[in-house]
Design a protein around this motif. Structure first.
Motif, PDB file in Angstrom:
ATOM      1  N   PRO A 134      47.131  47.713  40.399  1.00  0.00           N
ATOM      2  CA  PRO A 134      47.987  47.080  39.405  1.00  0.00           C
ATOM      3  C   PRO A 134      49.285  46.580  40.033  1.00  0.00           C
ATOM      4  O   PRO A 134      49.642  46.978  41.144  1.00  0.00           O
ATOM      5  N   LEU A 135      49.982  45.707  39.302  1.00  0.00           N
ATOM      6  CA  LEU A 135      51.204  45.091  39.807  1.00  0.00           C
ATOM      7  C   LEU A 135      52.373  45.356  38.860  1.00  0.00           C
ATOM      8  O   LEU A 135      52.184  45.883  37.763  1.00  0.00           O
ATOM      9  N   VAL A 144      47.194  38.402  44.243  1.00  0.00           N
ATOM     10  CA  VAL A 144      46.603  39.347  43.291  1.00  0.00           C
ATOM     11  C   VAL A 144      45.155  39.576  43.671  1.00  0.00           C
ATOM     12  O   VAL A 144      44.388  38.627  43.885  1.00  0.00           O
ATOM     13  N   THR A 145      44.780  40.835  43.741  1.00  0.00           N
ATOM     14  CA  THR A 145      43.391  41.223  44.025  1.00  0.00           C
ATOM     15  C   THR A 145      42.873  42.043  42.855  1.00  0.00           C
ATOM     16  O   THR A 145      43.617  42.846  42.281  1.00  0.00           O
ATOM     17  N   GLY A 146      41.631  41.843  42.509  1.00  0.00           N
ATOM     18  CA  GLY A 146      41.054  42.621  41.409  1.00  0.00           C
ATOM     19  C   GLY A 146      39.647  42.179  41.085  1.00  0.00           C
ATOM     20  O   GLY A 146      38.946  41.651  41.940  1.00  0.00           O
ATOM     21  N   LEU A 185      47.946  42.236  34.752  1.00  0.00           N
ATOM     22  CA  LEU A 185      48.749  42.923  35.761  1.00  0.00           C
ATOM     23  C   LEU A 185      48.513  44.431  35.785  1.00  0.00           C
ATOM     24  O   LEU A 185      48.456  45.036  36.860  1.00  0.00           O
ATOM     25  N   GLY A 186      48.402  45.040  34.619  1.00  0.00           N
ATOM     26  CA  GLY A 186      48.254  46.487  34.558  1.00  0.00           C
ATOM     27  C   GLY A 186      48.473  46.980  33.145  1.00  0.00           C
ATOM     28  O   GLY A 186      48.579  46.199  32.189  1.00  0.00           O
ATOM     29  N   VAL A 233      56.921  42.628  31.311  1.00  0.00           N
ATOM     30  CA  VAL A 233      57.388  43.159  32.599  1.00  0.00           C
ATOM     31  C   VAL A 233      57.718  41.994  33.527  1.00  0.00           C
ATOM     32  O   VAL A 233      57.276  40.868  33.319  1.00  0.00           O
ATOM     33  N   ALA A 234      58.499  42.274  34.549  1.00  0.00           N
ATOM     34  CA  ALA A 234      58.897  41.240  35.502  1.00  0.00           C
ATOM     35  C   ALA A 234      57.819  41.064  36.563  1.00  0.00           C
ATOM     36  O   ALA A 234      57.404  42.030  37.204  1.00  0.00           O
ATOM     37  N   PHE A 235      57.338  39.841  36.694  1.00  0.00           N
ATOM     38  CA  PHE A 235      56.378  39.520  37.759  1.00  0.00           C
ATOM     39  C   PHE A 235      56.597  38.057  38.113  1.00  0.00           C
ATOM     40  O   PHE A 235      56.386  37.160  37.296  1.00  0.00           O
TER      41      PHE A 235
END
Length: 196
Positions: A149-150, A131-133, A115-116, A124-126
């Protein structure tokens, strides 16, 4: 003593074993040099993929993973399962933690998403989403390194193919050194035997 007398003191079986071992070591050294050429071509291909903005489909089988490494891709994270944090770097090359989550895709497959980056290893909350990367190796499979990042995290460092070990030249030199060492040691042993 005649040359024939010297030759009669050379142990035939031991000599054959040593020469076979030396030939094997030389063969392994040559094989490592061939692996070096293969690895350099592979890393050059990955560098090209890293420089490209073209997107590829998210790999759904392990056999497709190497062809997708370092390419851009997108996946839909429908739901999430496992979470993990591992040491990593951000886009400014600062040390910290990268946050990962295992996503379930619409076709029922699982995919790891990085995520980052953050200074803390706290989860972290997700809840999911698109999602792109860039695709990067991860354990026995792949992960998608999110860019952007997310979950409010900072930008990940871009995956770098230069992190892939390329020690084949050193291994080749090591095998050649072993071969030369074996010949020298056996030569010294034969010399002492002939003198006796």
């Amino acid at each position: 003593m005649t040359t024939q007398g010297h030759l009669s003191r050379i142990p035939l079986i031991a000599t054959i074993i040593v020469l076979a071992a030396v030939a094997t070591m030389i063969g392994l050294g040559i094989w490592q040099l061939q692996r070096l050429q293969w690895k350099e071509a592979l890393l050059a291909r990955y560098e090209t993929a890293l420089a490209s903005e073209d997107s590829v489909a998210w790999p759904t089988t392990a056999s497709r993973n190497p062809d997708a490494y370092y390419r851009r891709s997108t996946l839909d994270c429908v739901t999430t399962d496992e979470r993990a944090a591992m040491s990593g770097r951000n886009a400014d090359d600062e040390a910290g933690w990268v946050q990962l989550v295992q996503c379930n895709t619409a076709d029922g497959a699982k995919a790891w998403v990085q995520l980052g980056w953050s200074r803390s290893s706290d989860a972290v909350a997700f809840g999911g989403g698109t999602v792109t990367g860039r695709i990067a190796p991860y354990e026995d499979g792949v992960r998608l390194v999110a860019d952007p990042p997310l979950a409010g995290l900072e930008a990940n460092a871009a995956p770098d193919p230069r992190a892939i070990p390329n020690n084949h030249f050193a291994y080749a030199m090591q095998w050649f050194f072993f071969a030369v060492t074996a010949l020298v040691i056996y030569g010294i042993a034969l010399r002492k035997r002939v003198r006796r």
